[in-house]
Design a protein around this motif. Structure first.
Motif, mmCIF file in Angstrom:
data_model
loop_
_atom_site.group_PDB
_atom_site.id
_atom_site.type_symbol
_atom_site.label_atom_id
_atom_site.label_comp_id
_atom_site.label_asym_id
_atom_site.label_seq_id
_atom_site.Cartn_x
_atom_site.Cartn_y
_atom_site.Cartn_z
ATOM 1 N N VAL A 48 0.842 -1.180 0.000
ATOM 2 C CA VAL A 48 0.000 0.000 0.000
ATOM 3 C C VAL A 48 0.879 1.233 0.000
ATOM 4 O O VAL A 48 1.728 1.399 0.874
ATOM 5 N N HIS A 49 0.718 2.076 -0.969
ATOM 6 C CA HIS A 49 1.451 3.337 -0.984
ATOM 7 C C HIS A 49 0.419 4.444 -1.049
ATOM 8 O O HIS A 49 -0.742 4.221 -0.779
ATOM 9 N N GLY A 50 0.849 5.619 -1.413
ATOM 10 C CA GLY A 50 -0.120 6.706 -1.452
ATOM 11 C C GLY A 50 -1.099 6.576 -2.601
ATOM 12 O O GLY A 50 -2.209 7.083 -2.550
ATOM 13 N N LEU A 70 11.101 0.491 -5.551
ATOM 14 C CA LEU A 70 11.398 1.804 -6.102
ATOM 15 C C LEU A 70 10.051 2.334 -6.575
ATOM 16 O O LEU A 70 9.420 1.743 -7.439
ATOM 17 N N GLU A 95 7.084 8.736 -7.529
ATOM 18 C CA GLU A 95 6.155 9.640 -6.847
ATOM 19 C C GLU A 95 5.132 10.220 -7.806
ATOM 20 O O GLU A 95 4.060 10.631 -7.397
ATOM 21 N N GLU A 145 8.796 -0.686 -8.880
ATOM 22 C CA GLU A 145 9.754 -1.661 -9.397
ATOM 23 C C GLU A 145 10.510 -2.293 -8.251
ATOM 24 O O GLU A 145 10.662 -1.696 -7.197
ATOM 25 N N LEU A 200 10.197 -3.556 5.216
ATOM 26 C CA LEU A 200 9.809 -3.038 3.917
ATOM 27 C C LEU A 200 10.630 -1.790 3.690
ATOM 28 O O LEU A 200 10.676 -0.911 4.548
ATOM 29 N N ILE A 201 11.308 -1.710 2.558
ATOM 30 C CA ILE A 201 12.039 -0.485 2.255
ATOM 31 C C ILE A 201 11.513 0.088 0.955
ATOM 32 O O ILE A 201 11.524 -0.578 -0.074
ATOM 33 N N ASP A 202 11.032 1.293 1.014
ATOM 34 C CA ASP A 202 10.528 1.971 -0.175
ATOM 35 C C ASP A 202 11.446 3.129 -0.503
ATOM 36 O O ASP A 202 11.687 3.981 0.349
ATOM 37 N N VAL A 203 11.913 3.189 -1.734
ATOM 38 C CA VAL A 203 12.697 4.335 -2.179
ATOM 39 C C VAL A 203 11.835 5.117 -3.162
ATOM 40 O O VAL A 203 11.409 4.574 -4.181
ATOM 41 N N PHE A 204 11.556 6.340 -2.814
ATOM 42 C CA PHE A 204 10.739 7.166 -3.691
ATOM 43 C C PHE A 204 11.619 7.873 -4.706
ATOM 44 O O PHE A 204 12.685 8.389 -4.358
ATOM 45 N N VAL A 205 11.180 7.867 -5.945
ATOM 46 C CA VAL A 205 11.961 8.453 -7.030
ATOM 47 C C VAL A 205 11.030 9.193 -7.992
ATOM 48 O O VAL A 205 9.815 9.125 -7.862
ATOM 49 N N VAL A 206 11.636 9.871 -8.927
ATOM 50 C CA VAL A 206 10.899 10.300 -10.098
ATOM 51 C C VAL A 206 11.505 9.495 -11.231
ATOM 52 O O VAL A 206 12.703 9.606 -11.499
ATOM 53 N N CYS A 207 10.709 8.647 -11.840
ATOM 54 C CA CYS A 207 11.260 7.713 -12.826
ATOM 55 C C CYS A 207 11.619 8.424 -14.127
ATOM 56 O O CYS A 207 11.230 9.567 -14.358
ATOM 57 N N VAL A 246 1.049 5.734 4.702
ATOM 58 C CA VAL A 246 -0.028 4.814 4.385
ATOM 59 C C VAL A 246 0.440 3.399 4.597
ATOM 60 O O VAL A 246 1.454 2.989 4.019
ATOM 61 N N ALA A 248 16.279 6.687 -12.721
ATOM 62 C CA ALA A 248 15.393 7.456 -11.855
ATOM 63 C C ALA A 248 16.194 8.310 -10.880
ATOM 64 O O ALA A 248 17.369 8.058 -10.631
ATOM 65 N N THR A 249 15.542 9.312 -10.369
ATOM 66 C CA THR A 249 16.169 10.193 -9.393
ATOM 67 C C THR A 249 15.535 9.972 -8.025
ATOM 68 O O THR A 249 14.343 10.204 -7.857
ATOM 69 N N PRO A 250 16.317 9.512 -7.054
ATOM 70 C CA PRO A 250 15.740 9.248 -5.742
ATOM 71 C C PRO A 250 15.422 10.547 -5.010
ATOM 72 O O PRO A 250 16.167 11.521 -5.098
ATOM 73 N N THR A 251 14.308 10.565 -4.309
ATOM 74 C CA THR A 251 13.958 11.768 -3.563
ATOM 75 C C THR A 251 13.934 11.515 -2.058
ATOM 76 O O THR A 251 14.300 12.377 -1.282
ATOM 77 N N SER A 252 13.479 10.359 -1.657
ATOM 78 C CA SER A 252 13.427 10.066 -0.224
ATOM 79 C C SER A 252 13.248 8.565 -0.053
ATOM 80 O O SER A 252 13.041 7.842 -1.023
ATOM 81 N N HIS A 253 13.314 8.116 1.179
ATOM 82 C CA HIS A 253 13.038 6.701 1.413
ATOM 83 C C HIS A 253 12.305 6.499 2.716
ATOM 84 O O HIS A 253 12.192 7.400 3.534
ATOM 85 N N LEU A 254 11.829 5.299 2.850
ATOM 86 C CA LEU A 254 10.921 4.954 3.931
ATOM 87 C C LEU A 254 11.255 3.537 4.346
ATOM 88 O O LEU A 254 11.329 2.645 3.506
ATOM 89 N N ASP A 295 9.962 0.568 6.874
ATOM 90 C CA ASP A 295 8.948 0.110 7.813
ATOM 91 C C ASP A 295 9.371 -1.240 8.362
ATOM 92 O O ASP A 295 9.639 -2.164 7.587
#
Lengths: 148, 148
Positions: free
Chosen positions: A74-76, A95, A98, A104, A135-142, B74, B129-135, B137
DNA sequence: TTGCTTGCAAATGATTTGCACTGCT
DNA sequence: AGCAGTGCAAATCATTTGCAAGCAA
């Protein structure tokens, strides 16, 4: 219907342990998750597998999650993503774009992963809790979204 | 209404940059997030701050997230959790109880955090991709839930 | 006065559920 | 026969949004 692959056998076992049948609908879902290879939303799954119904897909994904066959992410974004449970594939992380919400997989090398696990156990136990997974989520702009 | 703390000043600035006023409703939300000190659901927030209305709370949390003042988390649970943005507090991660959904903060030591960042940059760039942040859990069963 | 805010009530939309039916076993 | 599984349509429920009124610059 014959059990075709090793993975099918393992899944059939797990389902049996939870008194569930490995029906054709469930096979279709697993096949789709396997074919696509990464986290998928429900609409994507339905599109890929025309034979599956929405409510049954939700129901079976929930049940299979209960049985440890499927993982729900579940993400945003609007829709949750589904993938095969890590025990059936390989421990990995995500990955997440946002902008478009695409997800991915990626993995970390063993040494780093071990260091993390140690840290997590330490942190959890400090609060009296028992860690079960992470759980590790890395937020990016792809690359797609960077372009536009 | 006077700006009472340094944090209030920073928040007021950020909001101004987004053409938003730091109204009393928004102050109440920030105060609640600060007082509670960890991720909170919307119902919890409303209970804590009786003066805030549901729709305004949702609206303001969304806007303040946009302005980089609030972060929305979330997980699988029914409600999303909200907390002050990391830039206003400190980079941290979450311990989530699988059973009751409670969320607590924790931090990793700098060395490990740096190693992770490096790995994430490497991984993201490999896909363009360009990473912006991470999370991160960590799922647990908390001491409360272990007991029952 | 201009436009950001607010509260209320109504709408949205992903997910869940009731129910009757189908199909294994 | 007995019970898990399915499809359809209806229900849920967190979150969002339209609108009229409030308030700060």
């Amino acid at each position: 219907m014959a059990l075709t692959t090793e993975l099918d056998r393992v899944i059939a076992d797990r389902l049996e342990q939870h008194d569930m049948r490995y029906t054709s609908g469930r096979r279709a879902i697993v096949a789709a998750l396997r074919a696509i290879g990464g986290p998928v939303t429900l609409p994507e799954l339905l599109t890929f597998s025309g034979e599956v119904t929405q409510s049954s897909a939700y129901r079976n994904l929930a049940l299979m999650q209960e049985a440890g066959v499927v993982r729900r992410l579940v993400h945003g974004a609007d829709h949750a993503h589904f993938e095969l449970a890590e025990e059936l594939t390989e421990h990995h992380h995500h990955l997440i774009c946002e902008t478009c919400g695409t997800v991915e997989d990626f993995t970390l090398d063993d040494e780093l992963e071990r260091a993390l696990d140690d840290a997590f156990v330490r942190v959890a136990q400090a609060t009296g809790a028992t860690p079960t997974s992470h759980l590790i989520d890395v937020f990016v702009v792809c690359s797609n979204c960077t372009a536009s």
